[in-house]
Design an enzyme around this catalytic site. Sequence first.
Site, mmCIF file in Angstrom:
data_model
loop_
_atom_site.group_PDB
_atom_site.id
_atom_site.type_symbol
_atom_site.label_atom_id
_atom_site.label_comp_id
_atom_site.label_asym_id
_atom_site.label_seq_id
_atom_site.Cartn_x
_atom_site.Cartn_y
_atom_site.Cartn_z
ATOM 1 N N SER A 407 5.845 -2.247 6.383
ATOM 2 C CA SER A 407 5.274 -1.186 5.565
ATOM 3 C C SER A 407 3.874 -1.479 5.049
ATOM 4 C CB SER A 407 6.177 -0.923 4.378
ATOM 5 O OG SER A 407 6.378 -2.119 3.674
ATOM 6 N N PRO A 409 0.076 -1.851 4.345
ATOM 7 C CA PRO A 409 -0.099 -1.877 2.896
ATOM 8 C C PRO A 409 0.457 -0.656 2.162
ATOM 9 C CG PRO A 409 -2.087 -1.113 3.947
ATOM 10 C CD PRO A 409 -1.062 -1.294 5.034
ATOM 11 N N ASP A 474 6.337 0.439 12.583
ATOM 12 C CA ASP A 474 4.915 0.280 12.917
ATOM 13 C C ASP A 474 4.739 -1.192 13.276
ATOM 14 O OD1 ASP A 474 2.248 0.323 13.183
ATOM 15 O OD2 ASP A 474 1.779 0.709 11.095
ATOM 16 N N CYS A 531 -0.860 0.054 16.867
ATOM 17 C CA CYS A 531 -2.290 0.355 16.923
ATOM 18 C C CYS A 531 -2.899 -0.380 18.112
ATOM 19 C CB CYS A 531 -2.984 -0.024 15.637
ATOM 20 S SG CYS A 531 -2.786 -1.735 15.208
#
Lengths: 755, 180
Positions: A407, A409, A474, A531
């Site tokens: 999670s 930032p 993520d 990313c």
Amino acid sequence: MGRKLDPTNKVKRGPGRKARKQKGAETELAKFLTDEESGPKRLSSRARKRAVKRSQDSKNIKDVAKEQPKKGFTDENNEWLKPAKRKRKIDQPESEDDSDDQWEEEEEEEVEEEEEGGNKIGKKGASLGIEEVDDDDDDDDDDDDEEMVDDYGALEDSSDEEGAEEGSDGEDLLPIERAAKKQKKLKEAMTQESEEDDDSGDDDEDEEGENADADMDEEDTVQANIDEMDQFRLPGAEEREKEGVLPVDLQTIHQRIKDNIDVLSHFATKREAGRERSEYVSLLKKDLCTYYSYNNFLIEKLMDIFPLSELIDFLEANEIQRPVTIRTNTLKTRRRDLAQALINRGVNLDPIGKWSKVGLVIYDSSVPIGATPEYLAGQYMLQGASSFLPVMALSPQEGESVLDMSSAPGGKTTYIAQLMRNTGVIVANDANADRLKSVVGNIHRLGVTNTVVCNYDGRKFPKVMGGFDRVLLDAPCSGTGVISKDPAVKTSKDEADIQRSAHLQKELILAAIDSVNAESPTGGYLVYCTCSITVEENEWVVDYALKKRNVKLVPTGLDFGKEGFTRFKERRFHPSLRLSRRFYPHSHNMDGFFVAKLKKFSNTVPATAEEKEEQDADTSEATVATDNPAEKPSKEEKTKKSVPGKAGTSQDKAQANGTAAKKTTNIQPKGKKDLPTGPKKPKIAKIDGETVKGAEGKKSTIKTAGESKESGAGKKGGSRFEKKLDQKRKSPKKNNRLGKNKFKKLKKMLEREDA
Amino acid sequence: MRPLTDEETKTMFEKLSKYIGENIKLLVDRPDGTYCFRLHNDRVYYMSEKILKLATNISRDKLVSVGTCFGKFTKTHKFRLHITALDFLAPYAKFKVWVKPGAEQSFLYGNHVLKSGLGRITDNTMQYQGVVVYSMADVPLGFGVAAKSTQECRRVDPMTIVVFHQADVGEFIRSEDTLT
């Protein structure tokens, strides 16, 4: 002589930093200036002709410019996204408009006097031939530098010798035109202005001459090293060696990259005879590494992903920063109010695009955007545009329980919370305790109250708790999509790094899937994003998850972005990977990003690879004597593949897995060996259940008598979980029974087929 | 994580009541479910029962934060409110102080509020009364203690401190590490 601003022939330069603000001023200025310009300049007939031509040209240019952004951005983003402008400036010659403008006045003044002279020269040239014209030129322009004349001669020689296009063109031209050209060149060397000075009386001829001139002019203005350009040739080995010793000239390398790509994209026509494509490619690779300072490995990876033209765009886009974007915290304010408040502080902003109702783009700001009182009061969050996407894909509903596996930032976590309006529960996990501090800070600043922050290794999370309605993963990655943020990626990554993160991602995605509750009435979804743009970390990982667990890909709900790869080099992925989305800095002006949304359709874990291998071995042993072995493995494969594929069909979700698994085993004519594999699955489920239950039990024993209330609550939670586990345990049994029926049917079918 | 002892509850509620008075009971009895206070690592967290249940799954050393942190108990067993509690103090605050836009920045950097920066103040504020500080746009910025009563505020010269700084939202950045 002072330069006059001519509003009718305004040079369009790129939108400057203040272009947005000062539109009003421009129109006012134009008004003011037209008064002054009321008496139009007296132009000669040629000047007028040229003006018409110029305006046409500029129109064309404008049209091209208009169409360009469409090429770049296929989605509605083109409203706010502007194509990347280069950071590293290459000394480009001024555009034609500019040069025209600058020298116009001089030109016009000289036109009249030169017309006569030009005519004279032209006539002479026509009657006497070229040589004399040369002499004539020299005589005429005494004031010209000797050097320039020499230079010009050399240029002509070289062009003749090399037989370049220029030279051949020159031969086709009429003598008068050649003369015209020569004189023009000569003059240009000094002033670059006397384009049309040498005219014969004939208009048609004059037109032709002008065309030729115009062409020449373009070439001249583009580059000084024309002869390099018109045919790109590969440097020899010794040249390259020399290059290694001498300091590199970035400009020539850039030019070489351009030419190289041009050749590679029209390889059949533009290649040098006897040169392999691989030679060109290896040179290009080397040049790209030097020019953009990447390491060889990463450039190779990128070349695999992008076609060459796109590759350059991507590399260029990595050189510039993405726009600063913020997300409105709808828990505390509305976007309109926030925008107003920020504008009052001197921030220049705009909505991010149609796809988001909470995003704002910051163009420039007179105050630090991360320290305004509005920021501190939690009215917005600084967040990249690409970070909106996975949360939008996740689309959490009010009252659900959501897990954010990595999670820090806290940008995505708080976005989830605001979409859920602070209801339900969010578990924000991160493996790094230091980074969790920022999560806690952001959660409190934005007024999010429904969050539990914990510090587990994501891979161990299913043991802690499960049964979430939605999970956002993520995953930690190599960061090849955010090179503009962290240029260290350019050189620091190698194959091992990619493999390492891919491995971690595979472990994490399985853990994430195991944390989802497939039976959730509203959810059962997992969003996987990175990313990074490498295929190893994205499609491959998702493909792996499709094989290992009962999940299927579903549309992300994002209406832009590029489709994920279904085939990459030698790898073939599941066709449904088309539903995943890729985002690139050059085409979407956000960080490079990958988003895939998975739906879990069954809580059972399919047999692992080793078990399957065992089965395979068994089956082959069993059937060597009876069946022809060539047919069977292919069937096996087919059924194996169909396990994730089944998801798309209308079959009962719970059943799908069971039947598929059955099929793999049932293909053997004698189904002796599959008997033990059948009950294996329920057993596994049971073991899982017991361990979880055991953990619950341990916890309850730890609790003291003083907190009876809490322990009660804990028990309640425990019982809920147990119920779910019961369901889990029951369902495989059901599957088993159904499977047996199917098994019989299949057996019959097979027998019939055999017969 | 454990419930507060009676002693701790008393200390904390005394502190809270300085800012929100009897509105404390609105925090405990909420129409949208049961909410409770829990102590974890000397810090007091305020959360709904539902979240509490889920948080019990997490072992003590791995749990970082649950719900909203209100403040912490010092080693001398006093209670210190953190800026993170502002979300719950601001709506229920009894006494408020508004600061002028020019003085906002100064307050957000941790300075006391001077008379020159004082925009408005609730009537009948007593000296040493806990107050919540707002910007003129009604954005809560922090809280503190009134250094002067409302009447005194009218008379004092511009450079006198009227509100002692206790916490401000700038701490989210300045002391992110020590928030929880």
